[in-house]
Design a protein around this motif. Structure first.
Motif, PDB file in Angstrom:
ATOM      1  N   ILE A  29     -35.174  52.768  76.311  1.00 31.05           N
ATOM      2  CA  ILE A  29     -35.429  51.623  77.187  1.00 31.05           C
ATOM      3  C   ILE A  29     -36.228  50.613  76.358  1.00 31.05           C
ATOM      4  N   ILE A  30     -35.730  49.394  76.274  1.00 27.16           N
ATOM      5  CA  ILE A  30     -36.410  48.345  75.521  1.00 27.16           C
ATOM      6  C   ILE A  30     -36.603  47.147  76.435  1.00 27.16           C
ATOM      7  N   GLU A  31     -37.845  46.757  76.579  1.00 29.01           N
ATOM      8  CA  GLU A  31     -38.195  45.630  77.448  1.00 29.01           C
ATOM      9  C   GLU A  31     -37.581  45.800  78.834  1.00 29.01           C
ATOM     10  N   GLY A  32     -37.627  47.043  79.330  1.00 27.68           N
ATOM     11  CA  GLY A  32     -37.140  47.337  80.674  1.00 27.68           C
ATOM     12  C   GLY A  32     -35.639  47.506  80.790  1.00 27.68           C
ATOM     13  N   GLU A  33     -34.900  47.395  79.694  1.00 29.11           N
ATOM     14  CA  GLU A  33     -33.441  47.509  79.720  1.00 29.11           C
ATOM     15  C   GLU A  33     -32.985  48.705  78.885  1.00 29.11           C
ATOM     16  N   PRO A  34     -32.029  49.498  79.413  1.00 27.07           N
ATOM     17  CA  PRO A  34     -31.516  50.622  78.639  1.00 27.07           C
ATOM     18  C   PRO A  34     -30.587  50.128  77.527  1.00 27.07           C
ATOM     19  N   LEU A  35     -30.613  50.815  76.395  1.00 24.78           N
ATOM     20  CA  LEU A  35     -29.728  50.465  75.294  1.00 24.78           C
ATOM     21  C   LEU A  35     -29.219  51.748  74.652  1.00 24.78           C
ATOM     22  N   HIS A  36     -27.919  51.813  74.401  1.00 23.88           N
ATOM     23  CA  HIS A  36     -27.283  52.916  73.685  1.00 23.88           C
ATOM     24  C   HIS A  36     -26.853  52.412  72.317  1.00 23.88           C
ATOM     25  N   VAL A  37     -27.005  53.260  71.315  1.00 29.42           N
ATOM     26  CA  VAL A  37     -26.551  52.956  69.961  1.00 29.42           C
ATOM     27  C   VAL A  37     -25.858  54.199  69.421  1.00 29.42           C
ATOM     28  N   VAL A  38     -24.654  54.025  68.887  1.00 34.92           N
ATOM     29  CA  VAL A  38     -23.948  55.115  68.223  1.00 34.92           C
ATOM     30  C   VAL A  38     -24.129  54.907  66.722  1.00 34.92           C
ATOM     31  N   VAL A  39     -24.613  55.957  66.064  1.00 37.24           N
ATOM     32  CA  VAL A  39     -24.933  55.890  64.641  1.00 37.24           C
ATOM     33  C   VAL A  39     -24.289  57.075  63.936  1.00 37.24           C
ATOM     34  N   SER A  40     -23.715  56.832  62.747  1.00 38.72           N
ATOM     35  CA  SER A  40     -23.223  57.939  61.926  1.00 38.72           C
ATOM     36  C   SER A  40     -24.151  58.111  60.732  1.00 38.72           C
ATOM     37  N   PHE A  41     -24.238  59.350  60.238  1.00 38.88           N
ATOM     38  CA  PHE A  41     -25.165  59.670  59.155  1.00 38.88           C
ATOM     39  C   PHE A  41     -24.431  60.304  57.979  1.00 38.88           C
ATOM     40  N   ASP A  42     -24.637  59.739  56.808  1.00 43.18           N
ATOM     41  CA  ASP A  42     -24.153  60.315  55.558  1.00 43.18           C
ATOM     42  C   ASP A  42     -25.363  61.005  54.926  1.00 43.18           C
ATOM     43  N   GLU A  43     -25.474  62.306  55.145  1.00 45.21           N
ATOM     44  CA  GLU A  43     -26.637  63.061  54.660  1.00 45.21           C
ATOM     45  C   GLU A  43     -26.748  63.018  53.135  1.00 45.21           C
ATOM     46  N   GLU A  44     -25.613  63.109  52.454  1.00 48.88           N
ATOM     47  CA  GLU A  44     -25.622  63.138  50.990  1.00 48.88           C
ATOM     48  C   GLU A  44     -26.231  61.874  50.389  1.00 48.88           C
ATOM     49  N   ARG A  45     -25.846  60.728  50.923  1.00 50.12           N
ATOM     50  CA  ARG A  45     -26.350  59.443  50.410  1.00 50.12           C
ATOM     51  C   ARG A  45     -27.581  58.944  51.156  1.00 50.12           C
ATOM     52  N   LYS A  46     -27.974  59.655  52.210  1.00 51.53           N
ATOM     53  CA  LYS A  46     -29.125  59.255  53.031  1.00 51.53           C
ATOM     54  C   LYS A  46     -28.922  57.849  53.608  1.00 51.53           C
ATOM     55  N   LYS A  47     -27.715  57.626  54.162  1.00 49.88           N
ATOM     56  CA  LYS A  47     -27.388  56.330  54.761  1.00 49.88           C
ATOM     57  C   LYS A  47     -26.930  56.514  56.193  1.00 49.88           C
ATOM     58  N   ALA A  48     -27.289  55.555  57.017  1.00 49.31           N
ATOM     59  CA  ALA A  48     -26.837  55.528  58.408  1.00 49.31           C
ATOM     60  C   ALA A  48     -25.987  54.279  58.611  1.00 49.31           C
ATOM     61  N   SER A  49     -24.983  54.410  59.439  1.00 46.45           N
ATOM     62  CA  SER A  49     -24.129  53.270  59.792  1.00 46.45           C
ATOM     63  C   SER A  49     -24.134  53.103  61.296  1.00 46.45           C
ATOM     64  N   ILE A  50     -24.370  51.879  61.740  1.00 49.27           N
ATOM     65  CA  ILE A  50     -24.332  51.584  63.168  1.00 49.27           C
ATOM     66  C   ILE A  50     -22.873  51.381  63.557  1.00 49.27           C
ATOM     67  N   ILE A  51     -22.412  52.169  64.500  1.00 51.59           N
ATOM     68  CA  ILE A  51     -21.029  52.074  64.968  1.00 51.59           C
ATOM     69  C   ILE A  51     -20.927  51.037  66.085  1.00 51.59           C
ATOM     70  N   THR A  52     -21.787  51.169  67.082  1.00 54.28           N
ATOM     71  CA  THR A  52     -21.789  50.224  68.197  1.00 54.28           C
ATOM     72  C   THR A  52     -23.129  50.287  68.925  1.00 54.28           C
ATOM     73  N   ALA A  53     -23.424  49.245  69.650  1.00 58.46           N
ATOM     74  CA  ALA A  53     -24.609  49.190  70.505  1.00 58.46           C
ATOM     75  C   ALA A  53     -24.189  48.516  71.804  1.00 58.46           C
ATOM     76  N   TYR A  54     -24.666  49.048  72.929  1.00 56.94           N
ATOM     77  CA  TYR A  54     -24.278  48.474  74.222  1.00 56.94           C
ATOM     78  C   TYR A  54     -25.282  48.844  75.306  1.00 56.94           C
ATOM     79  N   LYS A  55     -25.269  48.061  76.359  1.00 57.44           N
ATOM     80  CA  LYS A  55     -26.050  48.367  77.546  1.00 57.44           C
ATOM     81  C   LYS A  55     -25.191  49.293  78.411  1.00 57.44           C
ATOM     82  N   PRO A  56     -25.661  50.514  78.676  1.00 55.69           N
ATOM     83  CA  PRO A  56     -24.852  51.462  79.441  1.00 55.69           C
ATOM     84  C   PRO A  56     -24.661  51.022  80.893  1.00 55.69           C
TER      85      PRO A  56
END
Length: 70
Positions: A29-56
């Protein structure tokens, strides 16, 4: 706001079989609003990629915005 979800939010679903890297659905919950974020993780390279973000939507999620409606 998306970064805040990634750094401070909670994982509510994990998609370990996703390719090319496992991903997860994060929630905060951010500033009173819910937010979902889908993130993928490349453990080997220690990198994250944002797939999508949306208000559920209450059409798809329970009022806590964490559990999917059945």
């Amino acid at each position: 706001m998306v970064l805040k979800v990634i750094l401070e939010g909670e994982i509510i679903e994990e998609y370990l079989e996703d390719k090319p890297f496992p991903s997860c659905l994060m929630f905060k919950i951010i500033e009173g609003e819910p937010l979902h974020v889908v993130v993928s993780f490349d453990e080997e390279r220690k990198k994250a990629s944002i797939i999508t973000a949306y208000k559920p939507s209450l059409n798809k999620f329970e009022p806590d915005f964490k559990a999917r409606r059945k």
